[in-house]
Design a protein around this motif. Structure first.
Motif, PDB file in Angstrom:
ATOM      1  N   HIS A   1       0.865  -1.179   0.000  1.00 22.18           N
ATOM      2  CA  HIS A   1       0.000   0.000   0.000  1.00 22.18           C
ATOM      3  C   HIS A   1       0.902   1.229   0.000  1.00 22.18           C
ATOM      4  N   PHE A   2       0.687   2.129  -0.951  1.00 21.58           N
ATOM      5  CA  PHE A   2       1.454   3.377  -0.994  1.00 21.58           C
ATOM      6  C   PHE A   2       0.638   4.485  -0.336  1.00 21.58           C
ATOM      7  N   PRO A   3       1.276   5.290   0.509  1.00 19.56           N
ATOM      8  CA  PRO A   3       0.534   6.431   1.059  1.00 19.56           C
ATOM      9  C   PRO A   3       0.177   7.415  -0.032  1.00 19.56           C
TER      10      PRO A   3
ATOM     11  N   VAL B   1      -4.468   5.317   1.330  1.00 20.90           N
ATOM     12  CA  VAL B   1      -3.405   4.563   0.672  1.00 20.90           C
ATOM     13  C   VAL B   1      -3.881   4.041  -0.678  1.00 20.90           C
ATOM     14  N   VAL B   2      -2.903   3.803  -1.558  1.00 25.31           N
ATOM     15  CA  VAL B   2      -3.167   3.142  -2.830  1.00 25.31           C
ATOM     16  C   VAL B   2      -2.970   1.641  -2.605  1.00 25.31           C
ATOM     17  N   HIS B   3      -4.011   0.865  -2.851  1.00 27.87           N
ATOM     18  CA  HIS B   3      -3.902  -0.586  -2.689  1.00 27.87           C
ATOM     19  C   HIS B   3      -3.279  -1.179  -3.950  1.00 27.87           C
ATOM     20  N   ALA B   4      -1.964  -1.050  -4.081  1.00 34.85           N
ATOM     21  CA  ALA B   4      -1.315  -1.458  -5.327  1.00 34.85           C
ATOM     22  C   ALA B   4      -1.272  -2.978  -5.468  1.00 34.85           C
ATOM     23  N   VAL B   5      -1.003  -3.671  -4.362  1.00 35.63           N
ATOM     24  CA  VAL B   5      -0.928  -5.140  -4.379  1.00 35.63           C
ATOM     25  C   VAL B   5      -1.564  -5.670  -3.101  1.00 35.63           C
TER      26      VAL B   5
ATOM     27  N   GLU C   1      -3.589  -5.276 -17.119  1.00 36.99           N
ATOM     28  CA  GLU C   1      -3.553  -3.961 -17.740  1.00 36.99           C
ATOM     29  C   GLU C   1      -2.724  -2.997 -16.899  1.00 36.99           C
ATOM     30  N   SER C   2      -2.502  -1.815 -17.449  1.00 34.50           N
ATOM     31  CA  SER C   2      -1.701  -0.790 -16.783  1.00 34.50           C
ATOM     32  C   SER C   2      -2.271  -0.473 -15.403  1.00 34.50           C
ATOM     33  N   GLY C   3      -1.388  -0.408 -14.401  1.00 34.27           N
ATOM     34  CA  GLY C   3      -1.810  -0.065 -13.054  1.00 34.27           C
ATOM     35  C   GLY C   3      -2.323  -1.230 -12.235  1.00 34.27           C
ATOM     36  N   SER C   4      -2.237  -2.462 -12.765  1.00 34.76           N
ATOM     37  CA  SER C   4      -2.773  -3.609 -12.023  1.00 34.76           C
ATOM     38  C   SER C   4      -1.812  -4.101 -10.938  1.00 34.76           C
ATOM     39  N   GLY C   5      -0.590  -3.558 -10.900  1.00 35.54           N
ATOM     40  CA  GLY C   5       0.321  -3.904  -9.811  1.00 35.54           C
ATOM     41  C   GLY C   5       1.494  -4.787 -10.203  1.00 35.54           C
ATOM     42  N   LYS C   6       1.695  -4.988 -11.486  1.00 33.93           N
ATOM     43  CA  LYS C   6       2.740  -5.918 -11.950  1.00 33.93           C
ATOM     44  C   LYS C   6       4.145  -5.446 -11.560  1.00 33.93           C
ATOM     45  N   SER C   7       4.453  -4.186 -11.869  1.00 32.86           N
ATOM     46  CA  SER C   7       5.800  -3.692 -11.551  1.00 32.86           C
ATOM     47  C   SER C   7       6.027  -3.612 -10.049  1.00 32.86           C
ATOM     48  N   THR C   8       4.966  -3.302  -9.324  1.00 30.09           N
ATOM     49  CA  THR C   8       5.091  -3.257  -7.868  1.00 30.09           C
ATOM     50  C   THR C   8       5.497  -4.630  -7.341  1.00 30.09           C
ATOM     51  N   ILE C   9       4.899  -5.676  -7.873  1.00 31.57           N
ATOM     52  CA  ILE C   9       5.282  -7.025  -7.446  1.00 31.57           C
ATOM     53  C   ILE C   9       6.750  -7.291  -7.762  1.00 31.57           C
ATOM     54  N   ALA C  10       7.190  -6.910  -8.973  1.00 28.98           N
ATOM     55  CA  ALA C  10       8.595  -7.136  -9.330  1.00 28.98           C
ATOM     56  C   ALA C  10       9.518  -6.381  -8.380  1.00 28.98           C
ATOM     57  N   ARG C  11       9.162  -5.140  -8.067  1.00 29.59           N
ATOM     58  CA  ARG C  11      10.028  -4.353  -7.184  1.00 29.59           C
ATOM     59  C   ARG C  11      10.031  -4.908  -5.767  1.00 29.59           C
ATOM     60  N   LEU C  12       8.908  -5.460  -5.335  1.00 31.15           N
ATOM     61  CA  LEU C  12       8.882  -6.107  -4.017  1.00 31.15           C
ATOM     62  C   LEU C  12       9.747  -7.360  -4.017  1.00 31.15           C
TER      63      LEU C  12
ATOM     64  N   THR D   1       4.108  -8.778 -18.525  1.00 29.40           N
ATOM     65  CA  THR D   1       3.702  -8.342 -19.862  1.00 29.40           C
ATOM     66  C   THR D   1       2.252  -7.862 -19.894  1.00 29.40           C
ATOM     67  N   HIS D   2       1.959  -6.994 -20.860  1.00 35.50           N
ATOM     68  CA  HIS D   2       0.582  -6.643 -21.191  1.00 35.50           C
ATOM     69  C   HIS D   2       0.000  -7.648 -22.173  1.00 35.50           C
ATOM     70  N   ASP D   3       0.898  -8.380 -22.805  1.00 38.05           N
ATOM     71  CA  ASP D   3       0.534  -9.120 -24.003  1.00 38.05           C
ATOM     72  C   ASP D   3       0.324 -10.606 -23.693  1.00 38.05           C
TER      73      ASP D   3
ATOM     74  N   SER E   1     -10.680   2.738  -8.887  1.00 40.81           N
ATOM     75  CA  SER E   1      -9.776   3.440  -7.990  1.00 40.81           C
ATOM     76  C   SER E   1      -9.099   2.436  -7.060  1.00 40.81           C
ATOM     77  N   LEU E   2      -7.805   2.611  -6.874  1.00 44.61           N
ATOM     78  CA  LEU E   2      -7.101   1.732  -5.935  1.00 44.61           C
ATOM     79  C   LEU E   2      -7.004   2.374  -4.556  1.00 44.61           C
ATOM     80  N   VAL E   3      -7.475   3.623  -4.455  1.00 45.53           N
ATOM     81  CA  VAL E   3      -7.512   4.277  -3.149  1.00 45.53           C
ATOM     82  C   VAL E   3      -8.750   3.780  -2.391  1.00 45.53           C
TER      83      VAL E   3
HETATM   84  P1  ATP Z   1       2.006  -0.751 -16.152  1.00 44.12           P
HETATM   85  O1  ATP Z   1       1.473  -1.849 -17.007  1.00 44.12           O
HETATM   86  O2  ATP Z   1       1.505   0.591 -16.583  1.00 44.12           O
HETATM   87  O3  ATP Z   1       3.492  -0.805 -15.986  1.00 44.12           O
HETATM   88  P2  ATP Z   1       1.715  -1.978 -13.538  1.00 44.12           P
HETATM   89  O4  ATP Z   1       0.790  -3.136 -13.586  1.00 44.12           O
HETATM   90  O5  ATP Z   1       3.169  -2.246 -13.562  1.00 44.12           O
HETATM   91  O6  ATP Z   1       1.314  -0.953 -14.701  1.00 44.12           O
HETATM   92  P3  ATP Z   1       2.261  -0.619 -11.045  1.00 44.12           P
HETATM   93  O7  ATP Z   1       3.328   0.249 -11.591  1.00 44.12           O
HETATM   94  O8  ATP Z   1       2.675  -1.755 -10.199  1.00 44.12           O
HETATM   95  O9  ATP Z   1       1.321  -1.146 -12.221  1.00 44.12           O
HETATM   96  O10 ATP Z   1       1.268   0.322 -10.217  1.00 44.12           O
HETATM   97  C1  ATP Z   1       0.181  -0.207  -9.473  1.00 44.12           C
HETATM   98  C2  ATP Z   1      -0.514   0.947  -8.762  1.00 44.12           C
HETATM   99  O11 ATP Z   1       0.344   1.473  -7.752  1.00 44.12           O
HETATM  100  C3  ATP Z   1      -0.859   2.119  -9.669  1.00 44.12           C
HETATM  101  O12 ATP Z   1      -2.095   2.656  -9.262  1.00 44.12           O
HETATM  102  C4  ATP Z   1       0.252   3.090  -9.410  1.00 44.12           C
HETATM  103  O13 ATP Z   1      -0.181   4.419  -9.630  1.00 44.12           O
HETATM  104  C5  ATP Z   1       0.554   2.860  -7.939  1.00 44.12           C
HETATM  105  N1  ATP Z   1       1.959   3.151  -7.604  1.00 44.12           N
HETATM  106  C6  ATP Z   1       3.059   2.538  -8.098  1.00 44.12           C
HETATM  107  N2  ATP Z   1       4.179   3.026  -7.547  1.00 44.12           N
HETATM  108  C7  ATP Z   1       3.781   3.993  -6.665  1.00 44.12           C
HETATM  109  C8  ATP Z   1       4.463   4.875  -5.768  1.00 44.12           C
HETATM  110  N3  ATP Z   1       5.787   4.846  -5.651  1.00 44.12           N
HETATM  111  N4  ATP Z   1       3.713   5.719  -5.030  1.00 44.12           N
HETATM  112  C9  ATP Z   1       2.365   5.736  -5.118  1.00 44.12           C
HETATM  113  N5  ATP Z   1       1.661   4.920  -5.942  1.00 44.12           N
HETATM  114  C10 ATP Z   1       2.348   4.064  -6.703  1.00 44.12           C
END
Ligand code: ATP
Ligand code: MG
Length: 334
Positions: free
Chosen positions: A13-15, A24-28, A46-57, A212-214, A277-279
């Protein structure tokens, strides 16, 4: 077999910035996944579904809000410095933009030498040259002397991505986290990079998370496919089944309403409105506002991942054994 890397009930969750904001943003939320030796898992959404957040975690680039990371079954989040250093060596990341991730003022030799010295100790002379050549050969940049003294701008996008992969391989990783590794590359060379990653999977038995998106590339490349929607996993199973016979209405939408298989975001949006909304995510199933089959239970309770066939799961009340379950139909007819 114990997975090389596992995430248990992963949460981030991001503040939300702002005056005294407590939101908070419920990213994952509540994500479980396992990466096994010599296997590829695709994370699709799709974009914003949390994929990159998982990778970074998983790369421990930022702390988790909740849940555990297990490296060979051992908790890696509560570790000491040595455990952390071992972890970040074992788990390497490859980014979408190889130009952004390579320093433009450094030659290939410099970039790879640095990584080799960090991870393999102070090699010199002949030993170092051999290590560098081996890395370039592994990523099929041959003969190595043609590439070793080049700067990033002297290489093509595909060659740069290969250098980024070589840099990751210098750590002798067990896990590669590849966040959209081909999406910025020319269509004609994408397959070459996927085939290289597949070769690393097979020859070095590396576990790969492919983001991937694809969904078509997930089917081509990944053994298992996990579909994410708004921070949660909605479906998982072997890639062939998930893409050929999707069970969750959202996955069906992705796979079937496909005028343009490359444009997953537009497809998903166009068909059923915006991502939530993820908030303040929708209560119950986060897909319910866009789902043509949603009923009261879908709005009230978060569906767990339910078995929907051999090794397959979908987080949809339509597959629950309860009288008030929604009746699923064809997403295209709905
Ligand atoms: P994309 O396909 O566009 O790369 P994604 O699936 O990788 O999207 P994330 O980048 O993981 O998505 O983002 C998931 C959610 O978390 C989004 O709503 C994004 O705005 C939010 N988010 C990501 N990083 C931060 C951050 N550092 N601070 C606040 N919110 C964040
Ligand atoms: Mg992303």
């Amino acid at each position: 077999e114990v997975p090389v890397l596992a995430a248990v009930d992963l949460r981030k969750h991001f503040p939300v910035r702002g005056f005294r904001s407590k939101q908070v943003v419920h990213a994952v939320d509540d994500v479980n996944l396992e990466l096994h030796r010599g296997r590829v898992v695709a994370l699709v959404g799709e974009s914003g579904s949390g994929k990159s957040t998982i990778a970074r975690l998983l790369a421990q680039l930022m702390p988790v809000t909740g849940g555990q990371l297990l490296l060979h079954g051992e908790d890696a989040t509560a570790g000491n410095r040595r455990a952390f250093r071992r972890y970040v060596r074992r788990v390497q990341m490859i980014f979408q933009d190889p130009f952004g991730s390579l320093n433009p003022i450094h030659t290939v030799r410099y970039t790879l030498t640095r990584s080799v010295k960090i991870h393999q100790g102070r090699l010199r002379g002949e030993e170092l040259e051999t290590a560098l050549s081996t890395l370039l050969q592994r990523v099929q940049l041959t003969p190595p002397e043609r590439y070793i003294d080049k700067f990033p701008h002297e290489l093509s996008g595909g060659q740069r991505q290969r250098v980024a992969i070589a840099r990751a391989l210098a750590a002798d990783p067990e896990v590669l986290l590849a966040d959209e590794p081909i999406s910025m590359l020319d269509v004609s060379i994408r397959l070459g990079i996927l085939n290289l990653l597949r070769d690393l999977r097979d020859r070095l038995q590396i576990a790969i998370l492919y983001i991937t998106h694809d969904i078509a590339s997930a089917r081509y490349f990944a053994d298992t496919t996990m579909v994410m929607y708004a921070g949660r996993v909605v479906e998982t199973g072997d890639s062939e089944s998930v893409t050929q016979d999707p069970k969750h209405p959202y996955t069906q939408l992705l796979v079937r309403s496909a005028p343009d298989p490359d444009d997953l975001d537009a497809r998903a949006r166009g068909a059923r409105g915006e991502a939530p909304s993820l908030v303040r995510p929708p209560s119950g199933c986060r897909f319910n506002p866009r789902c043509p089959f949603a009923t009261d239970v879908c709005r009230a309770e978060v569906p767990p991942l339910l078995p929907v066939g051999e090794g397959r799961e979908a987080a949809c009340w339509g597959y629950a054994d309860r009288p008030d379950r929604p009746v699923l139909g064809s997403v295209l007819d709905a």
